[in-house]
Design an enzyme around this catalytic site. Sequence first.
Site, PDB file in Angstrom:
ATOM      1  CE1 TYR A   1      -4.174  -2.191   5.491  1.00 15.96           C
ATOM      2  CE2 TYR A   1      -3.340   0.013   4.984  1.00 15.96           C
ATOM      3  CZ  TYR A   1      -3.846  -1.211   4.569  1.00 15.96           C
ATOM      4  OH  TYR A   1      -4.024  -1.448   3.215  1.00 15.96           O
TER       5      TYR A   1
ATOM      6  CB  SER B   1      -0.883  -0.011   1.257  1.00 14.32           C
ATOM      7  OG  SER B   1      -1.553   1.225   1.435  1.00 14.32           O
TER       8      SER B   1
END
Length: 224
Positions: free
Chosen positions: A153, A140
Amino acid sequence: MNNAIKDKVVVITGASSGIGEATAKLLIENGAKVVLGSIREGRLKELVKKLGDNSAYAVTDVRNAKEIEMLVQVAKEKFGKVDVLFANAGIMPASNMSELKTADWNDMVDINIKGVLNSLAAILPEFKTHKAGQVITTSSIAGLKIFPGNSVYTGTKHAVRAIMEGFRMESAMEGTNIRTTTLSPGAIDTELLEIISTPEVKSEMEQFYKVAITPDAVAKTVLF
């Protein structure tokens, strides 16, 4: 039709929606064969029904190494080989660290990091034997920078990027001929936001995701 991937066998985790689903559809359209893993059997059944004979599935929780091994085995039994593993499964129940949502932290570590490791462990013996194969992972933009309200995360996605970069170096040194690709998309219109339970953090993330692109954009990258 993309002749470069015709008849390639691609195993995809996190395949029942979002990036995984979009990728499966696009690969099938371009002549590949796909084997789909997810914890949601109903969605997998429906997707395979649409995709046709060049697809298969196995219910797969990436936290369970045996289930990923079975996913790979299904691919080998149905299509005789595996050419590509797309380790795509991931979750993002964002919250501030001060909320101490330790269950969410552990789930992210288990799915986002250990899921990738379990996937690698399941496929590497196959790829090393044949001295061929490609591993694609979904990291990501959060694997490149830190976002408040999403510390764990971002930590997991930094870990994925580091693991894959180290694995790339080792593969080159060992002469395994295994290719590695790490995707670092930004905001993608998927189900990631649905499990955020902290209202303030969810509101902030929803603002960011107003400019989200579709999963098809990432699928095209995988196709490439």
